[in-house]
Design a protein around this motif. Sequence first.
Motif, PDB file in Angstrom:
ATOM      1  N   TYR A 143     -17.759  11.322   0.157  1.00 21.75           N
ATOM      2  CA  TYR A 143     -16.684  12.047  -0.508  1.00 21.75           C
ATOM      3  C   TYR A 143     -15.337  11.690   0.107  1.00 21.75           C
ATOM      4  CZ  TYR A 143     -16.983  15.275   3.500  1.00 21.75           C
ATOM      5  OH  TYR A 143     -17.002  15.827   4.766  1.00 21.75           O
TER       6      TYR A 143
ATOM      7  N   ASN B  52     -30.674  12.482  -0.452  1.00 23.50           N
ATOM      8  CA  ASN B  52     -29.695  11.476  -0.858  1.00 23.50           C
ATOM      9  C   ASN B  52     -28.420  11.652  -0.040  1.00 23.50           C
ATOM     10  OD1 ASN B  52     -30.120  10.057  -3.990  1.00 23.50           O
ATOM     11  ND2 ASN B  52     -31.611  11.514  -3.203  1.00 23.50           N
TER      12      ASN B  52
ATOM     13  N   ASN C 117     -25.466  14.850  -9.298  1.00 29.42           N
ATOM     14  CA  ASN C 117     -24.204  14.201  -8.950  1.00 29.42           C
ATOM     15  C   ASN C 117     -23.715  14.592  -7.566  1.00 29.42           C
ATOM     16  OD1 ASN C 117     -24.226  14.661 -12.067  1.00 29.42           O
ATOM     17  ND2 ASN C 117     -22.843  12.934 -11.739  1.00 29.42           N
ATOM     18  N   VAL C 118     -24.193  15.735  -7.047  1.00 30.34           N
ATOM     19  CA  VAL C 118     -23.658  16.221  -5.777  1.00 30.34           C
ATOM     20  C   VAL C 118     -24.707  16.662  -4.762  1.00 30.34           C
ATOM     21  CG1 VAL C 118     -21.441  16.965  -6.747  1.00 30.34           C
ATOM     22  CG2 VAL C 118     -23.375  18.559  -6.738  1.00 30.34           C
ATOM     23  N   ASN C 119     -25.974  16.865  -5.154  1.00 24.97           N
ATOM     24  CA  ASN C 119     -26.847  17.514  -4.166  1.00 24.97           C
ATOM     25  C   ASN C 119     -28.336  17.328  -4.441  1.00 24.97           C
ATOM     26  OD1 ASN C 119     -27.428  18.989  -1.871  1.00 24.97           O
ATOM     27  ND2 ASN C 119     -27.162  20.977  -2.835  1.00 24.97           N
TER      28      ASN C 119
ATOM     29  N   TYR D  74     -24.461  11.498   0.206  1.00 26.66           N
ATOM     30  CA  TYR D  74     -23.292  11.592  -0.662  1.00 26.66           C
ATOM     31  C   TYR D  74     -22.037  11.304   0.160  1.00 26.66           C
ATOM     32  CZ  TYR D  74     -26.265  13.728  -4.186  1.00 26.66           C
ATOM     33  OH  TYR D  74     -27.238  13.957  -5.127  1.00 26.66           O
TER      34      TYR D  74
ATOM     35  N   VAL E 185     -16.880  13.105  -5.179  1.00 24.46           N
ATOM     36  CA  VAL E 185     -18.189  12.951  -4.552  1.00 24.46           C
ATOM     37  C   VAL E 185     -18.996  11.918  -5.337  1.00 24.46           C
ATOM     38  CG1 VAL E 185     -20.377  14.073  -3.967  1.00 24.46           C
ATOM     39  CG2 VAL E 185     -18.226  15.325  -3.702  1.00 24.46           C
ATOM     40  N   LYS E 186     -19.687  11.007  -4.622  1.00 19.54           N
ATOM     41  CA  LYS E 186     -20.559  10.012  -5.271  1.00 19.54           C
ATOM     42  C   LYS E 186     -21.692   9.649  -4.327  1.00 19.54           C
ATOM     43  CE  LYS E 186     -21.704   6.749  -8.337  1.00 19.54           C
ATOM     44  NZ  LYS E 186     -23.036   6.395  -7.827  1.00 19.54           N
ATOM     45  N   ARG E 187     -22.901   9.569  -4.865  1.00 15.27           N
ATOM     46  CA  ARG E 187     -24.037   9.077  -4.094  1.00 15.27           C
ATOM     47  C   ARG E 187     -24.360   7.646  -4.519  1.00 15.27           C
ATOM     48  NH1 ARG E 187     -29.843  10.913  -6.705  1.00 15.27           N
ATOM     49  NH2 ARG E 187     -29.241  10.735  -8.885  1.00 15.27           N
TER      50      ARG E 187
END
Length: 259
Positions: free
Chosen positions: A219, A215, A209-211, A217, A161-163
């Motif tokens: 994956y 934002n 990093n995930v939530n 995200y 996972v990356k935003r």
Amino acid sequence: NATANGSGIVYFYAAFGGAVDHTSSGTFSMASGSYTGTGQYNTITGLAFAPDLIIIKSNSTSVAGVFRTKLMGGDSSAYLDSATANVAGAITSLNSDGFTVYTSTSANAAGIIYHWQAFGGAWSPATNSGSSDFFIGAYYGNGIDNRNVVRLPFQADMVTVKRSGATGATWRTSVHSGDISSFYAATADAANNIQTFNTDGFQVGTSANVNTAANVYFYFGFKSGTNFKVGSYTGNATDNRSITGLTFQPELVWVKQST
């Protein structure tokens, strides 16, 4: 919230059925290679499939790796090992049998050697179809703990996972314990990221990093099978140590320590 459930207020609703259920079949395609950067538009072709995920990393210690999935619109590529917002001019497009890079040092600086991996056949929420062992997707962060990303066609064994923001990419495998996830950068494993895998998706915590709320995200995930495995081992500092039991000859391996 008062828009849907204020005390004593009468609400009217309409409910619709008939959305197509997701289906999946087959396995993903993979290709890999390398090229020397030109600093100008450069198109890599000949993959024999349309890629859904491209990963690129140079042999330079000062250049972070990037990736792009088919769901990333515009000219936008994400970093794997850098806590930085998405970059333009890296992987500018995914094509019918390859991809195009431009002038970003992450993908095409003159004279630098770049290694790439391409994956195709992904199950995508845009079509509700694709392979049974590789998916891509995106979700909108809400900052609420134990958030479940749902309606995926299988339980994954690895998810990344990356935003587009100041956090690095995080990844978890089915052999990670508790709610611990790893990172592509030189960062120790941490909780509250990708917390667990469910039969139809995965769960994230409240880590940025995930939530983070508001934002987007992106994956990607893979399921163990005839051409993908995950595992772990304890280091012993001996030379020529063999890690066995994969049942196939690997063409790409990632190793990351927990510390």
